[in-house]
Motif scaffolding. Structure first.
Motif, PDB file in Angstrom:
ATOM      1  N   HIS A   8       0.860  -1.175   0.000  1.00 49.11           N
ATOM      2  CA  HIS A   8       0.000   0.000   0.000  1.00 49.11           C
ATOM      3  C   HIS A   8       0.903   1.234   0.000  1.00 49.11           C
ATOM      4  O   HIS A   8       1.990   1.192   0.581  1.00 49.11           O
ATOM      5  CB  HIS A   8      -0.876  -0.025   1.263  1.00 49.11           C
ATOM      6  CG  HIS A   8      -2.042   0.900   1.209  1.00 49.11           C
ATOM      7  ND1 HIS A   8      -1.962   2.211   1.589  1.00 49.11           N
ATOM      8  CD2 HIS A   8      -3.322   0.707   0.792  1.00 49.11           C
ATOM      9  CE1 HIS A   8      -3.144   2.781   1.420  1.00 49.11           C
ATOM     10  NE2 HIS A   8      -3.988   1.897   0.943  1.00 49.11           N
ATOM     11  N   PRO A   9       0.478   2.339  -0.665  1.00 51.48           N
ATOM     12  CA  PRO A   9       1.352   3.511  -0.725  1.00 51.48           C
ATOM     13  C   PRO A   9       1.586   4.193   0.619  1.00 51.48           C
ATOM     14  O   PRO A   9       2.492   5.020   0.750  1.00 51.48           O
ATOM     15  CB  PRO A   9       0.627   4.450  -1.693  1.00 51.48           C
ATOM     16  CG  PRO A   9      -0.772   3.949  -1.765  1.00 51.48           C
ATOM     17  CD  PRO A   9      -0.716   2.489  -1.493  1.00 51.48           C
ATOM     18  N   ALA A  10       0.790   3.895   1.624  1.00 52.21           N
ATOM     19  CA  ALA A  10       0.997   4.486   2.950  1.00 52.21           C
ATOM     20  C   ALA A  10       0.570   3.463   3.989  1.00 52.21           C
ATOM     21  O   ALA A  10      -0.064   2.463   3.666  1.00 52.21           O
ATOM     22  CB  ALA A  10       0.183   5.764   3.101  1.00 52.21           C
ATOM     23  N   ILE A  11       0.917   3.714   5.253  1.00 43.88           N
ATOM     24  CA  ILE A  11       0.552   2.738   6.286  1.00 43.88           C
ATOM     25  C   ILE A  11      -0.784   3.071   6.948  1.00 43.88           C
ATOM     26  O   ILE A  11      -1.216   2.378   7.850  1.00 43.88           O
ATOM     27  CB  ILE A  11       1.651   2.596   7.357  1.00 43.88           C
ATOM     28  CG1 ILE A  11       1.891   3.924   8.079  1.00 43.88           C
ATOM     29  CG2 ILE A  11       2.925   2.044   6.742  1.00 43.88           C
ATOM     30  CD1 ILE A  11       2.739   3.765   9.322  1.00 43.88           C
ATOM     31  N   GLY A 123       6.236  13.564  18.910  1.00 46.46           N
ATOM     32  CA  GLY A 123       5.600  12.318  18.482  1.00 46.46           C
ATOM     33  C   GLY A 123       5.466  12.245  16.967  1.00 46.46           C
ATOM     34  O   GLY A 123       5.100  13.230  16.316  1.00 46.46           O
ATOM     35  N   LEU A 124       5.793  11.069  16.377  1.00 46.87           N
ATOM     36  CA  LEU A 124       5.699  10.895  14.932  1.00 46.87           C
ATOM     37  C   LEU A 124       4.269  10.528  14.534  1.00 46.87           C
ATOM     38  O   LEU A 124       3.552   9.883  15.298  1.00 46.87           O
ATOM     39  CB  LEU A 124       6.644   9.781  14.477  1.00 46.87           C
ATOM     40  CG  LEU A 124       8.142  10.037  14.674  1.00 46.87           C
ATOM     41  CD1 LEU A 124       8.929   8.768  14.344  1.00 46.87           C
ATOM     42  CD2 LEU A 124       8.619  11.211  13.825  1.00 46.87           C
ATOM     43  N   THR A 125       3.880  10.921  13.313  1.00 45.29           N
ATOM     44  CA  THR A 125       2.550  10.569  12.819  1.00 45.29           C
ATOM     45  C   THR A 125       2.659   9.959  11.420  1.00 45.29           C
ATOM     46  O   THR A 125       3.541  10.331  10.639  1.00 45.29           O
ATOM     47  CB  THR A 125       1.631  11.808  12.749  1.00 45.29           C
ATOM     48  OG1 THR A 125       2.256  12.784  11.922  1.00 45.29           O
ATOM     49  CG2 THR A 125       1.387  12.394  14.121  1.00 45.29           C
ATOM     50  N   PRO A 126       1.736   9.035  11.076  1.00 42.39           N
ATOM     51  CA  PRO A 126       1.723   8.493   9.707  1.00 42.39           C
ATOM     52  C   PRO A 126       1.312   9.578   8.720  1.00 42.39           C
ATOM     53  O   PRO A 126       0.626  10.542   9.094  1.00 42.39           O
ATOM     54  CB  PRO A 126       0.652   7.395   9.763  1.00 42.39           C
ATOM     55  CG  PRO A 126       0.360   7.189  11.196  1.00 42.39           C
ATOM     56  CD  PRO A 126       0.701   8.438  11.917  1.00 42.39           C
ATOM     57  N   ILE A 127       1.716   9.421   7.471  1.00 38.40           N
ATOM     58  CA  ILE A 127       1.299  10.357   6.440  1.00 38.40           C
ATOM     59  C   ILE A 127       0.589   9.604   5.324  1.00 38.40           C
ATOM     60  O   ILE A 127       0.736   8.396   5.188  1.00 38.40           O
ATOM     61  CB  ILE A 127       2.484  11.183   5.897  1.00 38.40           C
ATOM     62  CG1 ILE A 127       3.682  10.290   5.622  1.00 38.40           C
ATOM     63  CG2 ILE A 127       2.838  12.302   6.845  1.00 38.40           C
ATOM     64  CD1 ILE A 127       4.885  11.057   5.138  1.00 38.40           C
ATOM     65  N   ALA A 128      -0.162  10.370   4.520  1.00 32.23           N
ATOM     66  CA  ALA A 128      -1.109   9.737   3.603  1.00 32.23           C
ATOM     67  C   ALA A 128      -0.480   9.227   2.319  1.00 32.23           C
ATOM     68  O   ALA A 128      -1.041   8.374   1.659  1.00 32.23           O
ATOM     69  CB  ALA A 128      -2.234  10.720   3.276  1.00 32.23           C
ATOM     70  N   ASN A 129       0.669   9.759   1.922  1.00 31.80           N
ATOM     71  CA  ASN A 129       1.181   9.428   0.590  1.00 31.80           C
ATOM     72  C   ASN A 129       2.572   8.808   0.594  1.00 31.80           C
ATOM     73  O   ASN A 129       3.258   8.816  -0.414  1.00 31.80           O
ATOM     74  CB  ASN A 129       1.185  10.680  -0.279  1.00 31.80           C
ATOM     75  CG  ASN A 129       2.052  11.771   0.325  1.00 31.80           C
ATOM     76  OD1 ASN A 129       2.605  11.594   1.417  1.00 31.80           O
ATOM     77  ND2 ASN A 129       2.177  12.881  -0.367  1.00 31.80           N
TER      78      ASN A 129
END
Ligand SMILES: [Zn+2]
Length: 275
Positions: A8-11, A123-129
């Motif tokens: 998938h392109p992102a998590i 804090g790290l965050t997921p990104i969409a792309n």
């Protein structure tokens, strides 16, 4: 059945990506529907069931046969499931499920150990792309870590150099292996590792095959090479023993799915066919 697997392109899942299947973990162990291990070569370890337990973490790994696969870490084992060692599962699985579970385990490990920015502590965050985590304060991106290693079988005439590692719990003999240092080529690492662990100089390294190995994030680069000079002098902090074995009198070997076994069999085949 053949599995079509794409990352998938992102998590995190987009709105157009239904989260259909789930693969569950309890820390580094798998949580599988009961009975999967009894027939692991023919059953998929993921499930369409939605368990009620609250996830510790979840991410989207990719699409399997066109349907999204979530990787979910739980804090307890749901009813109808059992915990299984990741290593035991991988060594019993076929190549398709090995690939998917291997990737899932590495992403779970990365996500569970990357919570804060290593530059500024936010804090790290997921990104969409992107298959990454980003720091909202300084924009640092964390990608899944991969550690390249070399693994080699050394050939001397009809004999192969194999070793019993301190990490092995059995009398199994395998190839010599080690991590590649920063700045080294794989071939330099191979020559250094074999000399450090066994006192043997090797020549003519030939790359053969690679394998990802999720303990926790190795990429094994498999080589065949030839004996050049030296006498066996093993590093006892790494090895219990090492020896030269005739290809028709090999000791207990690693499981067929491992890159080590593939290298040993390829080396023995080359001796038999005179290559
Ligand atoms: Zn930061």
């Amino acid at each position: 059945m053949t599995l079509e697997f794409t990352y998938h392109p992102a998590i995190i899942a987009g709105e157009d990506s239904p989260q259909t299947f789930s693969l569950y973990f309890l820390g580094e162990r798998l949580i599988l529907p009961k009975g999967v291990m009894a027939d692991a070569l023919h059953q998929l370890p993921w499930t369409q069931d939605s368990v009620s337990a609250k996830p510790v973490l979840e991410l989207v790994l990719g699409d399997v046969n066109g349907q999204a696969l979530r990787v979910v870490e739980l804090a307890e084992i749901p009813e109808g499931y059992e915990e299984v060692s990741l290593r035991d599962y991988l060594l019993a699985s076929n190549e398709d499920t090995f690939r998917v579970v291997n990737a899932a385990a590495q992403l779970r490990y990365w996500r569970s150990t990357q919570n804060f920015c290593s530059r500024c502590g936010t804090g790290l965050t997921p990104i969409a792309n992107d298959r990454a985590l980003v720091c909202p304060s300084c924009s640092y991106r964390s990608y899944p870590k991969i550690s390249p290693c070399v693994i080699a079988v050394v050939r001397k005439g009809r004999q192969l150099l194999l070793a019993n590692s301190n990490r092995h719990r059995t009398a199994m003999y395998s190839c010599l292996a080690g991590f590649i240092e920063a700045g080294e080529t794989a071939e330099e690492a191979l020559v250094r590792e074999v000399f450090e662990e066994a006192g043997i100089q090797v020549k003519n390294p030939q790359y053969l095959v690679s394998q990802a190995w999720p303990f926790p994030h190795q990429l094994m680069l498999g080589y065949l090479c030839e004996y050049d000079s030296g006498e066996l002098n093993i590093d006892t902090t790494e090895l219990n023993s090492a020896d030269w074995f005739d290809i028709d009198d090999l000791p207990l070997l690693p499981a067929p799915q491992t890159v080590a076994r593939k290298l040993i069999e390829a080396a023995a085949d080359r001796v038999r066919t005179g290559v």
